[in-house]
Design an enzyme around this catalytic site. Sequence first.
Site, PDB file in Angstrom:
ATOM      1  N   TYR A 155      -1.683  -0.560  10.276  1.00  0.00           N
ATOM      2  CA  TYR A 155      -1.843  -1.088   8.901  1.00  0.00           C
ATOM      3  C   TYR A 155      -0.673  -0.648   8.023  1.00  0.00           C
ATOM      4  O   TYR A 155      -0.091  -1.461   7.296  1.00  0.00           O
ATOM      5  CB  TYR A 155      -3.165  -0.570   8.348  1.00  0.00           C
ATOM      6  CG  TYR A 155      -3.374  -0.764   6.865  1.00  0.00           C
ATOM      7  CD1 TYR A 155      -3.779  -1.994   6.341  1.00  0.00           C
ATOM      8  CD2 TYR A 155      -3.190   0.304   5.977  1.00  0.00           C
ATOM      9  CE1 TYR A 155      -3.981  -2.150   4.979  1.00  0.00           C
ATOM     10  CE2 TYR A 155      -3.397   0.149   4.610  1.00  0.00           C
ATOM     11  CZ  TYR A 155      -3.795  -1.079   4.119  1.00  0.00           C
ATOM     12  OH  TYR A 155      -3.992  -1.240   2.765  1.00  0.00           O
ATOM     13  N   SER A 203       0.857  -1.203   0.000  1.00  0.00           N
ATOM     14  CA  SER A 203       0.000   0.000   0.000  1.00  0.00           C
ATOM     15  C   SER A 203       0.878   1.232   0.000  1.00  0.00           C
ATOM     16  O   SER A 203       1.986   1.222   0.564  1.00  0.00           O
ATOM     17  CB  SER A 203      -0.882   0.019   1.253  1.00  0.00           C
ATOM     18  OG  SER A 203      -1.544   1.268   1.370  1.00  0.00           O
TER      19      SER A 203
END
Length: 247
Positions: free
Chosen positions: A156, A142
């Site tokens: 995350y 990501s």
Amino acid sequence: MNIALVTGASRGIGRATAILLARQGWRVAINFARRADDALSVVAEIERQGGSAFAIQADISDEAQVMAMFAEIDRQPGALTALVNNAGILFQQTTLEQLTAERISRVFATNVTGSFICCREAVKRMGYHHGGSGGAIVNVSSAAARTGAPGEYVDYAASKGAMDTLTKGLSLEVAAQGIRVNGVRPGFIYTEMHADGGEAQRVDRLAANIPMQRGGQPEEIARAIAWLLSDESSYITGSIIDAAGGR
Ligand code: NDP
């Protein structure tokens, strides 16, 4: 027919990737955690388009379930030569001050440990040293690994940073075993994941901050993943493609 395993393929980026890979001639293993109906609808869509796929339930944060999933793939016709570590989770947007050890562990168990053990089992099947014919792995990271996702989910973001390190380290370990390992770092993509963070409309809210002035579609990430799995990228390993509209 060679098999490509896509984790978390019941929806979002994994679904788009599975459908594209099937069109390119792979027999696709559609992994999912809970949503069997969604996974079966991906299989049906692939078969409607003339492709080949099968669904496999496994929570990738559970090693025993991952082992059972790979054992099931071993029983299928064809050899596993591609893995997409796509399954990933995040929780409600918050600051680091509010994070609990339990939440951090859950995020890392799926995003990091799950990806590691899927890589381990794939390498055992693909590597020349195990009698395999080689293969390719793509880790779906990501842009958060670069930005840190402050005020949203640093846990995350850190898990995705770990995935990038996995990509680098494993690519060097298995380069001589016929296995390429690369990554894709998506930016803001229209999927249901943002609802898990408590903001279903997050992509639209942030679109103006993206240099290209729009969020991305799952299919735009799928194409990068499929290219990294294909022979078109035959001399590329240990690389990470940013697919984030310039962000
Ligand atoms: P979605 O939330 O839309 O889908 C998540 C998928 O992962 C589902 O198929 C889900 O299965 C599966 N999954 C979740 N937990 C597990 C688990 N423990 N074991 C097996 N499967 C699991 O996600 P996206 O498509 O948005 O994201 C895909 C990947 O892309 C993730 O790694 C994410 O971090 C990354 N990414 C996404 C971005 C975005 O903006 N959407 C941006 C950057 C990266 P089920 O349906 O059964 O629950």
